[in-house]
Write an enzyme that holds these catalytic residues in place. Structure first.
Site, PDB file in Angstrom:
ATOM      1  N   PHE A  38      80.362 142.081 -53.889  1.00 67.70           N
ATOM      2  CA  PHE A  38      80.303 140.722 -53.341  1.00 67.70           C
ATOM      3  C   PHE A  38      78.983 140.517 -52.598  1.00 67.70           C
ATOM      4  O   PHE A  38      78.322 141.469 -52.174  1.00 67.70           O
ATOM      5  CB  PHE A  38      81.481 140.461 -52.400  1.00 67.70           C
ATOM      6  CG  PHE A  38      81.540 141.377 -51.207  1.00 67.70           C
ATOM      7  CD1 PHE A  38      80.917 141.044 -50.011  1.00 67.70           C
ATOM      8  CD2 PHE A  38      82.218 142.591 -51.280  1.00 67.70           C
ATOM      9  CE1 PHE A  38      80.966 141.890 -48.921  1.00 67.70           C
ATOM     10  CE2 PHE A  38      82.268 143.450 -50.196  1.00 67.70           C
ATOM     11  CZ  PHE A  38      81.636 143.097 -49.004  1.00 67.70           C
ATOM     12  N   CYS A  39      78.604 139.249 -52.456  1.00 68.36           N
ATOM     13  CA  CYS A  39      77.410 138.866 -51.693  1.00 68.36           C
ATOM     14  C   CYS A  39      77.645 137.472 -51.133  1.00 68.36           C
ATOM     15  O   CYS A  39      78.747 136.933 -51.245  1.00 68.36           O
ATOM     16  CB  CYS A  39      76.151 138.934 -52.557  1.00 68.36           C
ATOM     17  SG  CYS A  39      76.201 137.890 -54.026  1.00 68.36           S
ATOM     18  N   THR A  40      76.639 136.865 -50.553  1.00 71.65           N
ATOM     19  CA  THR A  40      76.832 135.601 -49.837  1.00 71.65           C
ATOM     20  C   THR A  40      77.343 134.481 -50.743  1.00 71.65           C
ATOM     21  O   THR A  40      78.360 133.855 -50.468  1.00 71.65           O
ATOM     22  CB  THR A  40      75.518 135.155 -49.175  1.00 71.65           C
ATOM     23  OG1 THR A  40      74.978 136.235 -48.417  1.00 71.65           O
ATOM     24  CG2 THR A  40      75.759 133.968 -48.259  1.00 71.65           C
TER      25      THR A  40
ATOM     26  N   ILE B 128      80.986 135.165 -50.799  1.00 70.74           N
ATOM     27  CA  ILE B 128      81.714 135.091 -49.539  1.00 70.74           C
ATOM     28  C   ILE B 128      81.958 133.644 -49.136  1.00 70.74           C
ATOM     29  O   ILE B 128      83.035 133.292 -48.649  1.00 70.74           O
ATOM     30  CB  ILE B 128      80.913 135.811 -48.431  1.00 70.74           C
ATOM     31  CG1 ILE B 128      80.701 137.284 -48.785  1.00 70.74           C
ATOM     32  CG2 ILE B 128      81.616 135.695 -47.080  1.00 70.74           C
ATOM     33  CD1 ILE B 128      79.572 137.945 -48.031  1.00 70.74           C
TER      34      ILE B 128
END
Length: 315
Positions: free
Chosen positions: A181-183, A210
Site C-alpha cells: 500500500f501507499c498514499t 490509504i
C-alpha cells in the site's frame, strides 16, 4: 462527489498511467485551464502518464476533471477527494518529467503488468491473514507518522530505493503472498510491476491507496494507525481526512509532532532535530530568508484574508 462545507477548499489527488506521446504539448492548455479556474497545486506529465494534486473551489475542480475526461485516454481517471480550510498550495505548476513517480527502473510499465487490486472494503480481510506480508511502500518519514497494523517499512528515504529493498530483503519463495500500500496507489503500481518481474506470484495492492481506504472504511473498523502524510501544506490527514496534527520542517521536509517542535534544535523554517547541523551556512541563510518572506506573506494574508502555503512535494 462529496459536498464540501462553505469556505472549504476541495483537494483532488489523482494519477493515471497511460502512454502519452504528446505529453509536452499537453502542458500549456492544461496550465491555462487550471489558472483560469483558480486552481493551485502540481501536475506532473510524462510519457507514462499523469500524476498530481490540486486544490480549489468545487467549480474549478469539476472543470479540470471534465477537461481531462474529455480526452478518451483519461476517461477512467481515478481520484481521491478531501478538504482543507486553507489553500494547501501557493501556486499552480504543470511540470514535465521522465516519470510521474520516480523508481528509476526503465522498463516498469504498470499498464502491461501490475499486482492484483484490492478494494478498500476487502483490504482488512486480506491483511488480517497472518500468511500475508504487509509492506508499506512509502518512505520512512511517512511510515513513522502512521501505517497499517503489522505492516513493515522498507526503510527507504526515496522511492527509487525500493528495488534495493526488494533485492536485499525479500524472497519470492519465502514471501509467497504480499500486500502493498501507499498514499494514493501510484507507487504500488510500479512496485508490484517490479516484484512480479522478480518472480513474486501473489502480489496485491490497495486500490486507491490509504486515502481511498480512509474515505471508504468506517473508522471503527479501520486497521489504520496514526495519521497519513500528504504532499501539501496540511502535512498529514487523520482518519477522517481532516488536517492532521503535524507540521513540516521546510529544510528537510520531514513531518514534526508537537513534541518535535519543542526540541532546542527546532527553528521554524530553518531546522529540526533530524537535520540540525547538516546544512551549509549558505543554505541556512537562504532558509532564514525564506522563512522571513513566509512570515511577511502570512502577515499580509491575515490582513487580506487570502491564504498561501508551501509547494507540493513530488510523490
Amino acid at each position: 462527489m462529496k459536498k464540501n462545507s462553505k469556505n472549504q477548499f476541495v483537494v483532488i489527488a489523482m494519477y493515471h498511467f497511460v502512454h502519452l506521446k504528446d505529453y509536452k504539448d499537453m502542458k500549456p492548455p492544461l496550465l491555462n485551464l487550471c489558472s483560469e479556474n483558480g486552481l493551485r497545486g502540481t501536475i506532473l506529465l510524462a510519457k507514462e502518464g499523469l500524476n498530481g494534486t490540486i486544490s480549489g473551489e468545487r467549480a474549478g475542480v469539476e472543470a479540470l476533471l471534465s477537461y481531462l475526461k474529455s480526452d478518451r485516454r483519461f476517461q477512467t481517471l481515478q481520484y481521491k477527494e478531501s478538504f482543507s480550510n486553507t489553500p494547501p498550495f501557493r501556486r499552480m505548476r504543470v511540470r514535465l518529467k521522465r516519470e510521474i513517480v520516480t523508481m528509476g527502473v526503465p522498463d516498469a510499465d504498470p499498464t502491461s503488468l501490475c499486482g492484483k487490486r484490492v478494494d478498500a472494503e476487502k483490504w482488512n480481510e486480506l491483511v488480517e491473514d497472518p500468511s500475508v506480508l504487509k509492506i508499506d511502500t512509502r518512505n520512512t518519514y511517512e511510515h513513522d507518522v502512521g501505517t497499517f497494523k503489522n505492516a513493515i517499512s522498507p526503510g527507504t528515504e526515496r522511492f527509487r530505493d525500493f528495488p534495493k529493498f526488494v533485492n536485499a530483503e525479500l524472497d519470492p519463495h519465502k514471501h509467497q503472498r504480499v500486500a502493498m500500500f501507499c498514499t494514493g496507489g501510484i507507487r504500488c503500481e510500479k512496485a508490484t510491476n517490479y516484484m512480479i518481474k522478480k518472480g513474486f506470484k501473489d502480489v496485491y495492492h490497495l486500490d486507491g491507496g490509504i486515502l481511498k481506504y480512509l474515505e471508504t472504511v468506517d473508522k471503527n473498523q479501520s486497521l489504520w494507525r496514526g495519521e497519513c502524510f500528504v504532499f501539501d501544506d496540511r502535512v498529514t490527514v487523520d482518519n477522517n481526512l481532516a488536517s492532521g496534527s503535524y507540521v513540516q520542517c521546510y529544510a528537510c521536509r520531514r513531518p514534526l509532532s508537537e513534541i518535535d517542535c519543542q526540541s532546542p534544535l527546532f527553528e521554524k523554517g530553518v531546522s529540526c532535530h533530524h537535520c540540525h547541523g547538516k546544512h551549509k551556512p549558505k543554505k541556512i541563510a537562504g532558509l532564514k530568508e525564506r522563512q522571513r518572506q513566509y512570515e511577511i506573506a502570512d502577515s499580509r494574508k491575515r490582513r487580506s484574508n487570502d491564504g498561501y502555503s508551501q509547494d507540493n512535494n513530488d510523490d
